[in-house]
Design an enzyme around this catalytic site. Sequence first.
Site, PDB file in Angstrom:
ATOM      1  CE  LYS A 251     -12.020  20.252  22.257  1.00 25.34           C
ATOM      2  NZ  LYS A 251     -10.916  19.430  21.687  1.00 25.34           N
TER       3      LYS A 251
ATOM      4  CB  SER B 247     -12.351  15.775  21.586  1.00 21.97           C
ATOM      5  OG  SER B 247     -11.306  16.730  21.492  1.00 21.97           O
TER       6      SER B 247
ATOM      7  CB  SER C 281      -9.217  16.549  19.116  1.00 24.05           C
ATOM      8  OG  SER C 281      -9.473  15.361  19.818  1.00 24.05           O
TER       9      SER C 281
END
Lengths: 478, 413
Positions: B6, B81, B105
């Site tokens: 990420k 997210s 997330s």
Amino acid sequence: MKYETVIGLEVHAQLLTDSKLFCGCRTRFGAGPNTQVCPVCLGMPGVLPVLNAKAMDYALKMALAVNCAVNKKSVFARKNYFYPDLPKGYQISQYSEPLAEKGFIDIENLGSARRIGITRIHMEEDAGKLLHGEGPDEEGASLVDLNRTGVPLIEIVSEPDIRTPDEAVSYLKAIRDILVYLEICDGNMQEGSLRCDANVSIRPAGEKKLGTKIELKNMNSFKFLKDAVVYEIDRQTEAVESGERVIQETRLFDPSAGVTRSMRTKEEAHDYRYFPEPDLLPLIVGEDDIEKARSSMPELPAGKKARFIKEYSIPAYDAGVLTAHRRLADFYESSVRLFGEPKTVSNWVMGELLRLLNEHSKDITDSPVTPEKLAALLKLVKNGDISGKAAKEVFEEMFTTGRDAASIVNEKGMTQISDEGELARAVDEAIGRNPDSVEKYRAGKTKLLGFFVGEVLKATKGRANPGLVAELVKKKLS
Amino acid sequence: MPIAIKDIFCTRGVKTTCSSRMLANFVPPYDSTVVKRLKDAGAVILGKLNMDEFAMGSSTENSAFFKTLNPWDTSCVPGGSSGGSAAAVAAGLCAASIGTDTGGSIRQPASFCGVVGLKPTYGRVSRYGMIAFASSLDQGGPITKDVTDAAMLLNVMAGSDPLDSTSVDAPVPDYARGLKDGVKGLKIGIPKEYFIEGLDREVEGAVNGAIDALKASGAETVGVSLPHTEYAVGVYYLVATAEASSNLARYDGVKYGLRVDNAAGLLGMYRATRDRGFGAEVKRRIMLGTYSLSAGYYDAYYKKASEVRTLVKRDFDEAFKKCDVILTPTSPTAAFRLGEKVADPLTMYLSDIFTISCNLAGIPGMSLPCGFTSKGLPIGLQLLGRPMDEATLLRAAYTYEQGAGWHKKRPAL
């Protein structure tokens, strides 16, 4: 109407740790711009603070030295505001739960002792520096130097117990002396390693309620602190007497004009939005931490002065001068240990040594004359090998060259003449040269003894032992 | 092992953007601890993955750069997210990925994309070099095809870190070792507050199926109550935004990242930079957080929220006296359609309603597939565990996974 002044000081002291409060960067003063920085103190994305254990130890020492109660648990908090010298957009400080609280120090002001309360001591990180108008190309550009960012500070907040500008100076000096004694801060106000803000208000004498306080900033010397407070008292008194109201604000001292000027009012004050720093756990101080700090603490100035007076039977004035600096006191004590005669040593240290240190702008720790060398010189005087007058000359030579007394005395042939036969010859010569004076002396003008001693000293280039010469003159002319 | 990261984890010499215009060209001179540990263990860092800007969002639609599609249905969001991380694993673009979880997330996108996502105990994985959204809630973790991979990756990621004062100094067990020990006698708590109106019928059915399967494997179920659940979303949006408002203050155009210097003076530069650099959701949360920390509001908002957070934590302490793990749906619904909730932040916030309490309490949680909707969208099952007891979570998850076999299904791309 008579007014009483109420003053409280907030003192920021830079701690003398090798590395910063939350990262491993060096803290040396005067390094090239932005050469002592890393991702952590630059506030780069994702980095985290890690507390410097030494800074905590130093802060604890100060807390103990000013009789504070150390909180077992204290909490770091973020003080949020935007400024280019503050890379994270917040300063890590302590807010509602500081490291230590409720202390005091006793200060002496104009001969009387006063106890000033310490509200709290907390740890925080310093901000960087902005350099205005020094940009290479752009007009009006400001440069940012982040070397100082993250340098450990302690803030020492006093109670509003101070009543006069002189007392404020005495308090600040006492705080500085303690910090310097603990060797946790160099106490240099010009370089900003010791900074001070003052909260000043006035109230009618006898009134219990506090007046509206003004926060004064930018006083980087004892003199400026005094000047700023004096100015502020006058300003506030004038305002009140002419029926105005003093409004709560922060004022900046302008040293060149000797006045304070409004910087921001209460309405314009920042809302720092303090909240607990989630990147650091609460700081837990154990008994062992406190014990460690306590056990490595030196004797403090007030205690040392009292001991010097008692132990060495020297005047309070001497003790005060000798204990003003920890290393000077160490020098004195070492010298006394080697030589004895505490008052003689005190005279030499306060006189010749301090004079030469001042003249050469040297610190006691850089003194070319060590306690060993001083003691050796004093022994020569005591044994009658050299005169006291010659010793001063020798001392100056020792100070400038770093050599020891004996080698200077030998090289220059300054050894005192104490041989009676040799002195007798010189006395005879002096008597022979001055028959008139001899007659007057014998007629009762015995004051002329000094004249004959002087003649002998002149003839021997000052090397004759004046005591022996005097005795010989008396014997021969009686 | 080819792993993708990420884009919130700093990677030395490789652009790390947090999917924000603010950091569009930011190249960190340091590795995050997680990335360093992966590299040291021999992982190949394949690349960086899309996300909601600064991890603020539940659909990855808040990325400043592009949208990420759900591999099971490209008209749907992958969740967020860590949407890029979940979608990349589901689509087989990498063996596994790393995400972060502040309020769900990791788990919510794992649920939407039919993969396994694990949020470890707060402090189990170092946060150093992981760009902060809400420091007291953020935690990195693996997103993987199956439970075994999650255990193996956690073995590499977990452990105390001298660079992170909040990392927990406790030995790291071999999480892969006890996976096959079964769930016989394991007490599974079913919190009544999570099976509520608004929970999608198909989701409820799939989760109940999972409960039955675990019972069939020897686990026992017990009803538990987490009475402060209804306050979790409110508490979260006060605490997380307050911390975010402070954490994001460093993006000011002075030192690195975007600088918009067409306005007069320092204040003008700050305003222009932050106006251009941050997206709408980030700005919204900075404003919310600034407000809740402001003088006169702090006590009623941030402070009160912190107090209620303690109550939420206490709920879990009480519940774990009666059970070993807690089982809930990960999200009330399967993946929603792109654009469906963009205009309504409040509805978007509610898609994290089941995952948020776990972060507030700092406990470990994971999501794993437990079925599909009639439209073929994955459904996720959430397991919550005692602090530092990831091992029990993984064992229960592995037992269920091996019986159910959902992890073997792949999207037809």
